[in-house]
Design an enzyme around this catalytic site. Structure first.
Site, PDB file in Angstrom:
ATOM      1  N   HIS A   1       0.646  -1.292   0.153  1.00 48.47           N
ATOM      2  CA  HIS A   1       0.002  -0.018   0.074  1.00 48.47           C
ATOM      3  C   HIS A   1       0.885   1.155  -0.042  1.00 48.47           C
ATOM      4  O   HIS A   1       0.185   2.240   0.198  1.00 48.47           O
ATOM      5  CB  HIS A   1      -0.937  -0.022   1.418  1.00 48.47           C
ATOM      6  CG  HIS A   1      -2.153  -1.005   1.093  1.00 48.47           C
ATOM      7  ND1 HIS A   1      -3.028  -1.333   2.202  1.00 48.47           N
ATOM      8  CD2 HIS A   1      -2.365  -1.834   0.031  1.00 48.47           C
ATOM      9  CE1 HIS A   1      -3.788  -2.152   1.804  1.00 48.47           C
ATOM     10  NE2 HIS A   1      -3.466  -2.490   0.451  1.00 48.47           N
TER      11      HIS A   1
ATOM     12  N   CYS B   1       5.207  11.280  -7.891  1.00 44.71           N
ATOM     13  CA  CYS B   1       4.914  12.457  -8.793  1.00 44.71           C
ATOM     14  C   CYS B   1       3.938  12.055  -9.822  1.00 44.71           C
ATOM     15  O   CYS B   1       4.035  11.214 -10.683  1.00 44.71           O
ATOM     16  CB  CYS B   1       6.212  12.667  -9.523  1.00 44.71           C
ATOM     17  SG  CYS B   1       6.002  14.133 -10.648  1.00 44.71           S
TER      18      CYS B   1
HETATM   19  N1  APR Z   1      -1.783  -7.005  18.308  1.00 44.95           N
HETATM   20  C1  APR Z   1      -2.508  -7.776  17.085  1.00 44.95           C
HETATM   21  N2  APR Z   1      -3.678  -7.593  16.679  1.00 44.95           N
HETATM   22  C2  APR Z   1      -4.190  -6.273  16.798  1.00 44.95           C
HETATM   23  C3  APR Z   1      -3.659  -5.254  17.992  1.00 44.95           C
HETATM   24  C4  APR Z   1      -2.283  -5.935  18.572  1.00 44.95           C
HETATM   25  N3  APR Z   1      -1.753  -4.878  19.631  1.00 44.95           N
HETATM   26  N4  APR Z   1      -4.428  -4.084  18.070  1.00 44.95           N
HETATM   27  C5  APR Z   1      -5.342  -4.339  17.106  1.00 44.95           C
HETATM   28  N5  APR Z   1      -5.095  -5.405  16.461  1.00 44.95           N
HETATM   29  C6  APR Z   1      -5.909  -6.007  15.193  1.00 44.95           C
HETATM   30  C7  APR Z   1      -7.556  -5.538  15.168  1.00 44.95           C
HETATM   31  O1  APR Z   1      -8.012  -6.592  15.937  1.00 44.95           O
HETATM   32  C8  APR Z   1      -7.933  -5.484  13.792  1.00 44.95           C
HETATM   33  O2  APR Z   1      -8.332  -6.815  13.349  1.00 44.95           O
HETATM   34  O3  APR Z   1      -5.565  -5.535  14.029  1.00 44.95           O
HETATM   35  C9  APR Z   1      -6.364  -5.326  13.268  1.00 44.95           C
HETATM   36  C10 APR Z   1      -6.454  -3.998  12.487  1.00 44.95           C
HETATM   37  O4  APR Z   1      -7.434  -3.834  11.362  1.00 44.95           O
HETATM   38  P1  APR Z   1      -7.464  -2.658  10.541  1.00 44.95           P
HETATM   39  O5  APR Z   1      -7.499  -1.308  11.225  1.00 44.95           O
HETATM   40  O6  APR Z   1      -8.860  -2.865   9.466  1.00 44.95           O
HETATM   41  O7  APR Z   1      -5.968  -2.568   9.697  1.00 44.95           O
HETATM   42  P2  APR Z   1      -5.903  -3.324   8.379  1.00 44.95           P
HETATM   43  O8  APR Z   1      -6.349  -4.583   8.413  1.00 44.95           O
HETATM   44  O9  APR Z   1      -4.314  -3.216   8.244  1.00 44.95           O
HETATM   45  O10 APR Z   1      -6.279  -2.445   7.353  1.00 44.95           O
HETATM   46  C11 APR Z   1      -6.082  -2.743   5.833  1.00 44.95           C
HETATM   47  O11 APR Z   1      -7.141  -1.062   5.126  1.00 44.95           O
HETATM   48  O12 APR Z   1      -7.853   1.472   5.161  1.00 44.95           O
HETATM   49  C12 APR Z   1      -6.926   0.528   4.567  1.00 44.95           C
HETATM   50  O13 APR Z   1      -5.003   0.622   3.415  1.00 44.95           O
HETATM   51  C13 APR Z   1      -5.644   0.727   4.836  1.00 44.95           C
HETATM   52  O14 APR Z   1      -3.737  -0.933   4.933  1.00 44.95           O
HETATM   53  C14 APR Z   1      -5.000  -0.493   5.134  1.00 44.95           C
HETATM   54  C15 APR Z   1      -6.196  -1.497   5.184  1.00 44.95           C
END
Ligand code: APR
Length: 232
Positions: A105, A113
């Site tokens: 990402h 650019c």
């Molecule tokens: N340890 C392990 N897991 C954790 C912790 C922790 N300390 N804290 C939170 N989590 C978990 C949450 O339970 C959740 O399932 O991490 C996950 C985070 O999920 P998202 O916030 O949805 O993040 P992500 O999956 O990386 O999002 C994917 O969405 O908006 C887009 O481009 C953005 O790369 C991102 C993509």
């Protein structure tokens, strides 16, 4: 043993980087479509630049946690047999000791650019629309993949998933494709699959095994297990 590790915002949560979809998620105060789409950038470039400038500046105040460091250790032991792909745009894997990180990402510390397509290392703000070091035009945007754009290096990722013996997903909600589909793709090509997440993700049922708890605890323990097997 060939291992593919996919990480998401959860691996950086204990470092103080907010996740996207948890209660204190990154988007508070900003709807995702106001900042993370090409249309948002066209409509309000200033707001979008300020949003990512703040995220980039915040990197100076966070540090890698034991989960990032454990993956650095794993890379030193497995070498090319580890492929680390992250959805995160922070640089905590690199600072945790990983030398080869596939940022599907994009990266906060990079600018793209829109005129010449150059990707340039970038540490400062973009809100003042500086000139591109490549072509001189003032078309630099954050080098992050927005909703509706194609992630970087999908072909390479799929090759590694096809070859993997083990696929491990760490700290990702399983809500955003294509990364959310990696588990079933890897399984179809013969990999064992493991989830390490604070709580069951949306795709938890697709994994052979799921362990739930903080990444800072689960990841070092899992890496110790793998290194024990590899050394045995
Ligand atoms: N340890 C392990 N897991 C954790 C912790 C922790 N300390 N804290 C939170 N989590 C978990 C949450 O339970 C959740 O399932 O991490 C996950 C985070 O999920 P998202 O916030 O949805 O993040 P992500 O999956 O990386 O999002 C994917 O969405 O908006 C887009 O481009 C953005 O790369 C991102 C993509």
């Amino acid at each position: 043993m060939r291992v593919v590790v996919l990480t998401g915002a959860g691996i950086s949560a204990e470092s103080g980087v907010p996740t996207f979809r948890d209660a204190d998620g990154l988007w508070e105060g900003h709807r995702v479509e106001d900042v993370a789409t090409p249309e948002a950038y066209d409509a309000q470039p200033q707001l979008v630049q300020e949003f990512y400038d703040a995220r980039r500046a915040a990197l100076a105040h966070v540090a890698p946690n034991p989960a990032h460091e454990a993956l650095g250790r794993l890379e030193r032991a497995l070498g090319d047999d580890l492929f680390l792909v992250t959805q995160n745009i922070d640089d905590l894997h690199e600072r945790g000791g990983s030398q080869h990180v596939h940022h599907m990402h994009g990266e906060l510390r990079s600018a793209l650019c829109r005129a010449c397509g150059s990707r340039v290392a970038w540490d400062g703000p973009l809100v003042d629309f500086p000139g591109c070091p490549g072509c001189g035009l003032t078309e630099l945007r954050p080098d992050v993949v927005w909703f509706g754009e194609v992630p970087y290096g999908m072909d390479e990722i799929l090759v590694h998933l096809q070859r993997a013996d083990l696929f491990v997903s760490i700290g990702t909600s399983g809500a955003v494709y294509p990364a959310a589909g990696f588990v079933t793709f890897a399984a179809r090509h013969g990999a064992r699959t493991l989830e390490l997440n604070l709580v069951p993700s949306e795709g938890s049922a697709f994994f052979d095994e799921a362990r739930h708890g903080p990444a800072g605890v689960l990841v070092p323990a899992w890496v110790d297990e793998v290194l024990g097997e590899v050394m045995a």
